[in-house]
Motif scaffolding. Structure first.
Motif, mmCIF file in Angstrom:
data_model
loop_
_atom_site.group_PDB
_atom_site.id
_atom_site.type_symbol
_atom_site.label_atom_id
_atom_site.label_comp_id
_atom_site.label_asym_id
_atom_site.label_seq_id
_atom_site.Cartn_x
_atom_site.Cartn_y
_atom_site.Cartn_z
ATOM 1 N N HIS A 89 49.432 79.691 -13.376
ATOM 2 C CA HIS A 89 49.799 81.048 -13.770
ATOM 3 C C HIS A 89 51.266 81.079 -14.158
ATOM 4 O O HIS A 89 52.095 80.363 -13.582
ATOM 5 C CB HIS A 89 49.572 82.026 -12.609
ATOM 6 N N ARG A 143 50.094 85.565 -17.641
ATOM 7 C CA ARG A 143 49.311 84.747 -18.563
ATOM 8 C C ARG A 143 47.838 85.143 -18.607
ATOM 9 O O ARG A 143 47.241 85.164 -19.685
ATOM 10 C CB ARG A 143 49.443 83.273 -18.181
ATOM 11 N N TYR A 144 47.239 85.444 -17.471
ATOM 12 C CA TYR A 144 45.792 85.614 -17.421
ATOM 13 C C TYR A 144 45.328 87.014 -17.041
ATOM 14 O O TYR A 144 44.142 87.225 -16.835
ATOM 15 C CB TYR A 144 45.179 84.611 -16.439
ATOM 16 N N TYR A 201 55.249 90.093 -18.158
ATOM 17 C CA TYR A 201 54.199 89.250 -18.720
ATOM 18 C C TYR A 201 53.439 88.540 -17.615
ATOM 19 O O TYR A 201 54.009 88.131 -16.605
ATOM 20 C CB TYR A 201 54.812 88.196 -19.661
ATOM 21 N N LEU A 233 52.307 78.400 -24.204
ATOM 22 C CA LEU A 233 51.803 77.848 -22.938
ATOM 23 C C LEU A 233 50.618 76.923 -23.183
ATOM 24 O O LEU A 233 50.514 75.846 -22.576
ATOM 25 C CB LEU A 233 51.428 78.982 -21.989
ATOM 26 N N ASP A 287 51.645 83.187 -25.222
ATOM 27 C CA ASP A 287 50.313 82.641 -24.921
ATOM 28 C C ASP A 287 50.118 81.293 -25.621
ATOM 29 O O ASP A 287 49.675 80.310 -25.013
ATOM 30 C CB ASP A 287 49.215 83.608 -25.392
#
Length: 524
Positions: A124, A138-139, A136, A246, A243
């Motif tokens: 994460h 990520r998921y 922010y 990463l 996004d």
């Protein structure tokens, strides 16, 4: 079944004949060749105040170039229509749909802390302000993680109150890594094989991706004026860049190597492409960089004299190009900050693909915001010349040709390799072959390379050479005076066979170096 005990063997070094001049080496370089991994380690050890003072005290590189341009007798260029520029900077319909989908999906999500799929994610990434404001995740929607980010902010503040800086927390197989940069806190929660240093590097990339959109000075200014500012208002639409970055770092070794991969081309053809760009753009005195990319590989880079590009900035540029499908349909006039070049100012980039029948992307980066049409005309002339000299055909052929594998070069016992030349900050790797043909296997291979990289560059006990026998493969890593080498062998390979294979590999790379690497540093 547990992996066999790794063997660290310094004596193997004596069995490998290191080339007199390492493959890919050159006295000229177009990239900043400081070892980025060590550099970021040192950078992250500084305090927030030291970081801000450093950024504010450095004279702007872009301002310096602009002053030089003003002093030169340059020709008057056509001013781009502000309305047209604004149009090119806006999100296209597809990107707006993507943003709307993300927002709509986030409203459907339940509490991520109760979601097994969310909790099972291996890595994460969270970003929040020093005031604890979510920026922010990520998921999941960051709005649903206010409590979690509040705890993260409290941990950072508690340690800072003791005049210290939190770097990492370790719990079982999970690493919590913190990076505090200016007004932002970035956190990685990882169950991968990546080390704290490697995760710190990734968080630094994420921070620099934000800087590339906003600039350091603008970021500091908005938080100086309002500590509780919601940065998402300025980053709206840019989440896709983070996004993509990463995901890019999860599959691409260039980031932890701190290097760039070049598109294989005959040296005569690469030189013809480079000379075409130079001859067309030499009189555009405010042009700083001309970069040609194909398949996320560098075809050529031409720079203004005295100025160099850092690999990290080139990675940020690659991420922009690879994540923006809209760039394929029209010329774009895009402001972009290159954090290692000048974190406080924007370059203005004319970004376009060469032609419908050649999907290589040309970026012309300038400090002058009013030369869109001048650069557009230059780009058309470059494409016409490249077509007449069959360079477009050569680029296409290289892009579409299957990547050479270790089996193709007569090394069947060798499955894969990463070779980095230190003096030019460039690397080469062959095509992936069995068993590394699935996403899981590719991820596992990259994890093995990252583990070797960490052990070679360990702050407490750096190693020069590692020979490691595992259940599924045998690994070798070697840091020589001019290069780094990471090799994956069949699991039953013997040490003598591994030594012989590495020697053959280095000879082959040396033989092909003019095709695999850029050995000069062209300037306008």
């Amino acid at each position: 079944m547990a992996a066999k005990e790794s063997i660290v063997v310094e004596s193997i070094d004596s069995g490998i004949a290191e080339p007199g001049i390492e493959p890919g080496a050159s006295t000229e370089t177009m990239l900043v060749t400081t070892d980025s991994f060590d550099e970021y380690e040192q950078e992250m050890s500084g305090s927030i105040d030291d970081d801000r003072q450093m950024k504010e005290s450095i004279t702007s590189t872009i301002s310096e170039i602009q002053e030089d341009v003003v002093q030169d007798d340059s020709t008057t260029s056509t001013t781009a229509d502000p309305g047209e520029s604004e149009k090119n900077l806006s999100l296209d319909d597809a990107e707006m749909d993507d943003v709307a989908h993300r927002l709509g999906q986030s409203n459907l999500d339940g509490d991520p802390l109760r979601c097994k799929a969310w909790l099972a994610q291996k890595k994460h990434i969270f970003i929040l302000s020093q005031a604890g404001k979510p920026i922010y995740s990520r998921y999941s929607s960051e709005d649903k993680l206010v409590t979690v980010m509040g705890v993260m902010q409290a941990l950072v503040s508690f340690v800072q109150a003791g005049s210290d800086m939190i770097r990492s927390v370790h719990a079982g197989d999970t690493n919590f890594v913190f990076v505090v940069k200016g007004p932002l806190i970035l956190v990685a929660v990882s169950k991968t094989l990546e080390s704290v240093s490697q995760l710190t590097l990734q968080l630094t990339y994420v921070y620099n991706q934000i800087i590339s959109v906003l600039t350091q000075s603008q970021l500091n200014r908005v938080y100086d004026q309002r500590r509780n500012f919601d940065l998402r208002r300025l980053l709206s639409g840019s989440e896709r860049l983070i996004d993509h970055l990463l995901n890019f770092m999860d599959r691409e070794p260039a980031f932890f190597l701190g290097a760039i991969k070049c598109l294989p081309l005959l040296p005569s053809m690469r030189n013809s492409i480079t000379q075409t760009i130079i001859q067309t753009c030499v009189k555009i005195k405010n042009l700083v960089f001309a970069i040609l990319l194909a398949n996320n590989q560098l075809v050529t880079l031409v720079r203004m004299n005295k100025f160099f590009l850092h690999p990290m900035d080139l990675h940020i540029i690659q991420n922009l190009v690879d994540s923006s499908e809209s760039l394929k349909t029209a010329e774009s006039w895009t402001p972009i900050c290159l954090p290692k070049f000048d974190s406080n100012g924007y370059m203005h980039g004319h970004v376009s693909y060469l032609a419908e029948d050649c999907q290589a992307c040309l970026l012309l980066l300038t400090v002058d915001r009013d030369v869109f049409f001048v650069l557009s005309e230059a780009k058309q002339k470059i494409v016409e010349k490249l077509r007449r000299t069959n360079c477009l055909e050569a680029i296409n052929e290289s892009m579409n040709k299957p990547t050479v594998t270790t089996a193709d070069i007569g090394l069947p016992e060798m499955r894969h390799v990463l070779y980095k030349c230190k003096s030019t900050a460039q690397f080469w790797s062959p095509g992936l072959q069995s068993p590394y043909t699935t996403d899981d296997e590719i991820e596992r291979l990259l994890g093995l390379y990252q583990c070797l990289h960490h052990r070679l560059h360990s702050p407490s006990r750096p190693l020069k050479l590692i020979f490691q026998q595992l259940d599924k493969e045998t690994m070798l890593a070697w840091v020589a005076s001019g290069f780094e080498l990471y090799v994956t062998f069949e699991p039953l390979v013997t040490k003598p066979d591994a030594i012989e294979a590495v020697s053959k590999l280095l000879k082959w790379i040396k033989k092909e170096e003019e095709r695999l690497f850029i050995l000069n540093s062209p300037t306008f």
